[in-house]
Design an enzyme around this catalytic site. Structure first.
Site, PDB file in Angstrom:
ATOM      1  N   ARG A 171     -10.026  -2.737   5.793  1.00 37.85           N
ATOM      2  CA  ARG A 171      -9.549  -2.766   7.176  1.00 37.85           C
ATOM      3  C   ARG A 171      -8.707  -1.526   7.482  1.00 37.85           C
ATOM      4  NH1 ARG A 171      -6.266  -8.274   7.500  1.00 37.85           N
ATOM      5  NH2 ARG A 171      -5.798  -7.674   5.362  1.00 37.85           N
ATOM      6  N   PRO A 172      -8.800  -0.982   8.720  1.00 39.71           N
ATOM      7  CA  PRO A 172      -7.937   0.154   9.064  1.00 39.71           C
ATOM      8  C   PRO A 172      -6.478  -0.290   9.035  1.00 39.71           C
ATOM      9  CG  PRO A 172      -9.260  -0.545  10.968  1.00 39.71           C
ATOM     10  CD  PRO A 172      -9.708  -1.367   9.807  1.00 39.71           C
ATOM     11  N   LYS A 177       1.805   2.159  -5.062  1.00 38.20           N
ATOM     12  CA  LYS A 177       2.368   1.618  -6.310  1.00 38.20           C
ATOM     13  C   LYS A 177       1.442   1.869  -7.498  1.00 38.20           C
ATOM     14  CE  LYS A 177       2.449  -2.398  -4.340  1.00 38.20           C
ATOM     15  NZ  LYS A 177       2.056  -2.006  -2.977  1.00 38.20           N
ATOM     16  N   GLY A 178       0.110   1.701  -7.256  1.00 39.99           N
ATOM     17  CA  GLY A 178      -0.855   1.858  -8.343  1.00 39.99           C
ATOM     18  C   GLY A 178      -0.756   3.235  -8.977  1.00 39.99           C
ATOM     19  N   ARG A 212       2.217 -28.895  -6.530  1.00 39.36           N
ATOM     20  CA  ARG A 212       2.011 -29.378  -7.902  1.00 39.36           C
ATOM     21  C   ARG A 212       0.671 -30.068  -8.124  1.00 39.36           C
ATOM     22  NH1 ARG A 212       7.359 -32.319  -7.467  1.00 39.36           N
ATOM     23  NH2 ARG A 212       6.565 -32.170  -5.354  1.00 39.36           N
ATOM     24  N   GLY A 215      -4.538  -4.273  -3.836  1.00 38.61           N
ATOM     25  CA  GLY A 215      -5.527  -3.234  -4.135  1.00 38.61           C
ATOM     26  C   GLY A 215      -4.749  -2.009  -4.560  1.00 38.61           C
ATOM     27  N   HIS A 216      -4.741  -1.735  -5.842  1.00 39.13           N
ATOM     28  CA  HIS A 216      -3.941  -0.629  -6.375  1.00 39.13           C
ATOM     29  C   HIS A 216      -4.876   0.493  -6.819  1.00 39.13           C
ATOM     30  CE1 HIS A 216      -0.391  -3.572  -7.275  1.00 39.13           C
ATOM     31  NE2 HIS A 216      -0.703  -3.488  -6.003  1.00 39.13           N
ATOM     32  N   LYS A 242       2.698  10.247  -0.590  1.00 37.62           N
ATOM     33  CA  LYS A 242       1.889  10.715   0.547  1.00 37.62           C
ATOM     34  C   LYS A 242       2.615  11.717   1.446  1.00 37.62           C
ATOM     35  CE  LYS A 242      -1.640   7.962   1.476  1.00 37.62           C
ATOM     36  NZ  LYS A 242      -2.577   6.868   1.742  1.00 37.62           N
ATOM     37  N   SER A 283       5.117  12.143  -4.506  1.00 36.48           N
ATOM     38  CA  SER A 283       3.676  12.229  -4.705  1.00 36.48           C
ATOM     39  C   SER A 283       3.091  13.123  -3.618  1.00 36.48           C
ATOM     40  CB  SER A 283       3.083  10.824  -4.660  1.00 36.48           C
ATOM     41  OG  SER A 283       1.688  10.893  -4.755  1.00 36.48           O
ATOM     42  N   ASN A 299      -5.319 -10.158  -3.644  1.00 40.29           N
ATOM     43  CA  ASN A 299      -5.021  -9.559  -2.329  1.00 40.29           C
ATOM     44  C   ASN A 299      -4.537  -8.121  -2.517  1.00 40.29           C
ATOM     45  OD1 ASN A 299      -2.701 -10.550  -3.592  1.00 40.29           O
ATOM     46  ND2 ASN A 299      -1.707 -11.242  -1.724  1.00 40.29           N
ATOM     47  N   ASP A 358       0.807  -1.221   0.000  1.00 37.99           N
ATOM     48  CA  ASP A 358       0.000   0.000   0.000  1.00 37.99           C
ATOM     49  C   ASP A 358       0.843   1.275   0.000  1.00 37.99           C
ATOM     50  OD1 ASP A 358      -2.230  -1.650   0.078  1.00 37.99           O
ATOM     51  OD2 ASP A 358      -2.293  -1.639   2.271  1.00 37.99           O
ATOM     52  N   GLN A 399       2.020  -5.983  -3.311  1.00 41.76           N
ATOM     53  CA  GLN A 399       2.453  -6.079  -1.919  1.00 41.76           C
ATOM     54  C   GLN A 399       3.756  -5.280  -1.724  1.00 41.76           C
ATOM     55  OE1 GLN A 399       1.382  -9.464  -3.375  1.00 41.76           O
ATOM     56  NE2 GLN A 399      -0.531  -8.531  -2.867  1.00 41.76           N
TER      57      GLN A 399
HETATM   58  P1  GDP Z   1      -0.786   0.333  -3.557  1.00 44.39           P
HETATM   59  O1  GDP Z   1      -1.364  -0.942  -3.080  1.00 44.39           O
HETATM   60  O2  GDP Z   1       0.681   0.424  -3.290  1.00 44.39           O
HETATM   61  O3  GDP Z   1      -1.124   0.635  -4.980  1.00 44.39           O
HETATM   62  O4  GDP Z   1      -1.453   1.494  -2.675  1.00 44.39           O
HETATM   63  P2  GDP Z   1      -3.014   1.616  -2.311  1.00 44.39           P
HETATM   64  O5  GDP Z   1      -3.754   2.044  -3.504  1.00 44.39           O
HETATM   65  O6  GDP Z   1      -3.475   0.389  -1.614  1.00 44.39           O
HETATM   66  O7  GDP Z   1      -2.952   2.727  -1.199  1.00 44.39           O
HETATM   67  C1  GDP Z   1      -2.444   3.983  -1.441  1.00 44.39           C
HETATM   68  C2  GDP Z   1      -3.548   5.012  -1.099  1.00 44.39           C
HETATM   69  O8  GDP Z   1      -2.979   6.301  -1.025  1.00 44.39           O
HETATM   70  C3  GDP Z   1      -4.613   5.115  -2.166  1.00 44.39           C
HETATM   71  O9  GDP Z   1      -5.830   5.463  -1.564  1.00 44.39           O
HETATM   72  C4  GDP Z   1      -4.110   6.240  -3.055  1.00 44.39           C
HETATM   73  O10 GDP Z   1      -5.170   6.890  -3.759  1.00 44.39           O
HETATM   74  C5  GDP Z   1      -3.516   7.152  -2.033  1.00 44.39           C
HETATM   75  N1  GDP Z   1      -2.372   7.974  -2.469  1.00 44.39           N
HETATM   76  C6  GDP Z   1      -1.359   7.647  -3.307  1.00 44.39           C
HETATM   77  N2  GDP Z   1      -0.451   8.643  -3.355  1.00 44.39           N
HETATM   78  C7  GDP Z   1      -0.907   9.605  -2.521  1.00 44.39           C
HETATM   79  C8  GDP Z   1      -0.381  10.868  -2.103  1.00 44.39           C
HETATM   80  O11 GDP Z   1       0.690  11.305  -2.501  1.00 44.39           O
HETATM   81  N3  GDP Z   1      -1.124  11.584  -1.208  1.00 44.39           N
HETATM   82  C9  GDP Z   1      -2.299  11.136  -0.723  1.00 44.39           C
HETATM   83  N4  GDP Z   1      -2.939  11.892   0.164  1.00 44.39           N
HETATM   84  N5  GDP Z   1      -2.821   9.956  -1.093  1.00 44.39           N
HETATM   85  C10 GDP Z   1      -2.128   9.197  -1.966  1.00 44.39           C
HETATM   86  P1  IMO Z   2      -0.894  -4.162  -2.288  1.00 45.80           P
HETATM   87  O1  IMO Z   2      -0.454  -4.724  -3.616  1.00 45.80           O
HETATM   88  C1  IMO Z   2      -0.938  -4.542   2.053  1.00 45.80           C
HETATM   89  C2  IMO Z   2      -1.039  -8.583   3.696  1.00 45.80           C
HETATM   90  C3  IMO Z   2      -2.300  -8.999   4.433  1.00 45.80           C
HETATM   91  C4  IMO Z   2      -1.716  -9.943   5.478  1.00 45.80           C
HETATM   92  C5  IMO Z   2      -0.606 -10.640   4.693  1.00 45.80           C
HETATM   93  C6  IMO Z   2      -1.004 -11.995   4.136  1.00 45.80           C
HETATM   94  O2  IMO Z   2      -2.197  -3.466  -2.342  1.00 45.80           O
HETATM   95  O3  IMO Z   2       0.186  -3.379  -1.642  1.00 45.80           O
HETATM   96  P2  IMO Z   2      -2.533 -12.689   2.069  1.00 45.80           P
HETATM   97  O4  IMO Z   2      -3.995 -12.433   1.814  1.00 45.80           O
HETATM   98  O5  IMO Z   2      -1.629 -12.183   1.026  1.00 45.80           O
HETATM   99  O6  IMO Z   2      -2.273 -14.123   2.410  1.00 45.80           O
HETATM  100  O7  IMO Z   2      -2.234 -11.875   3.431  1.00 45.80           O
HETATM  101  O8  IMO Z   2      -0.268  -9.771   3.619  1.00 45.80           O
HETATM  102  N1  IMO Z   2      -1.248  -8.095   2.321  1.00 45.80           N
HETATM  103  C7  IMO Z   2      -1.180  -6.800   1.973  1.00 45.80           C
HETATM  104  N2  IMO Z   2      -0.978  -5.698   2.717  1.00 45.80           N
HETATM  105  N3  IMO Z   2      -1.038  -4.434   0.709  1.00 45.80           N
HETATM  106  C8  IMO Z   2      -1.209  -5.530  -0.050  1.00 45.80           C
HETATM  107  O9  IMO Z   2      -1.180  -5.486  -1.403  1.00 45.80           O
HETATM  108  C9  IMO Z   2      -1.318  -6.783   0.573  1.00 45.80           C
HETATM  109  N4  IMO Z   2      -1.514  -8.046   0.134  1.00 45.80           N
HETATM  110  C10 IMO Z   2      -1.453  -8.828   1.207  1.00 45.80           C
HETATM  111  O10 IMO Z   2      -2.931  -7.899   5.020  1.00 45.80           O
HETATM  112  O11 IMO Z   2      -1.099  -9.200   6.504  1.00 45.80           O
HETATM  113 MG    MG Z   3      -2.902  -1.617  -1.860  1.00 46.40          MG
END
Ligand code: GDP
Ligand code: IMO
Ligand code: MG
Length: 426
Positions: free
Chosen positions: A303-304, A17-18, A144, A41-42, A331, A413, A39, A14, A224
């Protein structure tokens, strides 16, 4: 800037990356996912639209760009269809530009059921998985007896393999009234997807090798983060794939020569979702403030997220493992209101000071962070697009990180939207 770039999360996922992949995809020809599954979420924010992608590479938002899903991904075919339907409903088509490896293992409904049951059985020792069936699907792959994309087109083989699952997973499936345990249903539903998958399946390794030869540029999209790597992360509090650079080579069947630049994505503070050690975690008002201002709730599960200060020890490890050339710091704006900002530069463990992660990463649960305190900038950086326009204290913060890690900053960013970005020496 290197032509073919890989985007890798340097923390616990998180990192943003997206957003970075979407931004760089504009100049790339192909975006490639190589590991993980739904798993991930980008999040991508363009103008007032928000897209959360789980399986489809983040390059898809750009019209005409090619996206590929490699053999290293565990692909939930039903989640995949849902995601495609969502994209199409948003006017984003994928004809002749989305390709899938026939060797990708499938995540099937029973994997999700098993994921949930295993989490429950772990009780207080739970990993906090996303319950997307990721672990059980990778278990099947390595043992396998996994079912792969190619099996969808061979009904007899598929049936046989599913029947075999009944024996293997007897204790989860027999007597269960959960519809995810119904293998006959899964079989029928899978056959319905054959027409969807058939035109998408190609040899991804070959496709990428040809594109490379033709001088096209490839953007590799990690999912991840490095600390969630099954080998190199905070095992067992990890995911089940190689999230670090090696995963890209085995997950797509490409040579290391195809990667010119490794970009590590670093959130300006740290978050983690799920259980496991987190030395700089803040379980106080500042942690709450980061969660609130950073909107730190899981993009997949809601989840928080646990929040804390930036941890340079963890980042040094990720930079070394992945051979990170440059970093994208995300961020920054979330820190705007803080009076002071702490950065962890080392740990104390049993009276000793350390500057690298402990040999046994489980020890991360026992270390005490050593902090350097920097001045906050107390002004709004949201949407800043020029480094020189950042407050001096914000520049100092960023330079402090880059100097310690010995890498260049490629990008900062300053907001969730595509254009809220400072591009440095692109
Ligand atoms: P990823 O899994 O690495 O792609 O990241 P996520 O999408 O799960 O979480 C990143 C969150 O931060 C998303 O809600 C983005 O929209 C948000 N985000 C990304 N870059 C920034 C930033 O520079 N500032 C703020 N405030 N939010 C950002
Ligand atoms: P992105 O690509 C943050 C975490 C889960 C858990 C552990 C194992 O959005 O950054 P799993 O379901 O993979 O077996 O869970 O890994 N986890 C992530 N945490 N960002 C993710 O993906 C994650 N994918 C898995 O919360 O702690
Ligand atoms: Mg994510």
């Amino acid at each position: 800037m290197g032509k073919n770039k890989i985007i890798i999360g340097c923390q616990w996922g998180d990192e943003g990356k997206g957003k970075i992949v979407d931004l760089l995809a504009e100049k790339a020809d192909i975006t490639a996912r190589f590991q993980g599954g739904a798993n991930a979420g980008h999040t991508i924010c363009v103008d007032d639209k928000k897209y959360i992608l789980h399986l489809i590479p983040s390059g898809i938002i750009h019209p005409g760009k090619v996206c590929v899903i490699g053999n290293g991904v565990v692909l939930d075919p039903f989640a995949f269809k849902e995601e495609l339907d969502f994209l199409v409903s948003q006017g984003i088509g994928y004809d002749n530009r989305l390709w899938v490896s026939p060797a990708a293992n499938l995540v099937l409904p029973y994997h999700k059921l098993i994921d949930a049951v295993e989490e429950k059985n772990r009780g207080t020792e739970g990993l906090g998985t996303t319950k997307r069936g990721i672990g059980p699907a990778y278990v099947d792959k390595v043992a396998r007896h996994g079912i792969r994309v190619a099996d969808i087109f061979a009904p007899d083989r598929l049936k046989k393999r599913l029947e075999h699952q009944r024996k293997l997973k007897d204790k989860y499936l027999t007597g269960s009234d959960d519809e995810r345990a119904d293998l006959e249903r899964t079989y029928k539903e899978l056959l319905k997807l054959a027409d969807l998958f058939k035109p998408l399946v190609v040899d991804i390794s070959l496709l990428l090798a040809k594109a490379f030869k033709e001088g096209k540029s490839i953007l590799f999209e990690g999912a991840q983060g490095s600390l969630l790597d099954v080998d190199l992360g905070t095992y067992p509090f990890a995911t089940s794939s190689n999230t670090t650079i090696g995963g890209a080579l085995t997950g797509l069947g490409v040579s290391h020569k195809m990667i010119d630049e490794v970009i590590g994505v670093v959130k300006a503070y740290t978050t983690r979702v799920g259980a496991g050690p987190f030395p700089t975690e803040l379980v106080d008002e500042i942690g709450e403030q980061l969660r609130l201002h950073g909107d730190e709730y899981g993009a997949s599960t809601g989840r928080p997220r646990r929040c804390g200060w930036l941890d340079l020890v963890v980042l040094r490890n990720s930079v070394r493992i992945n051979g990170v050339d440059s970093i994208a710091i995300t961020k920054l704006d979330v820190l705007d209101q803080l009076d002071e900002i702490k950065v962890c530069t080392g740990y104390q463990l049993n009276g000793n000071e350390m500057t690298e992660v402990p040999l046994d990463l489980a020890e991360l649960g026992h270390v005490k962070p050593i902090y350097t305190t920097l001045k906050g900038w107390k002004s709004d950086t949201t949407g800043t697009t020029d480094f020189s326009q950042l407050p001096k204290d914000a520049q100092d913060y960023l330079n402090f990180i880059a100097d310690d890690l010995g890498v260049k900053i490629r990008l900062v960013s300053t907001g969730a939207k595509r254009n809220e970005t400072i591009l440095i020496s692109v």
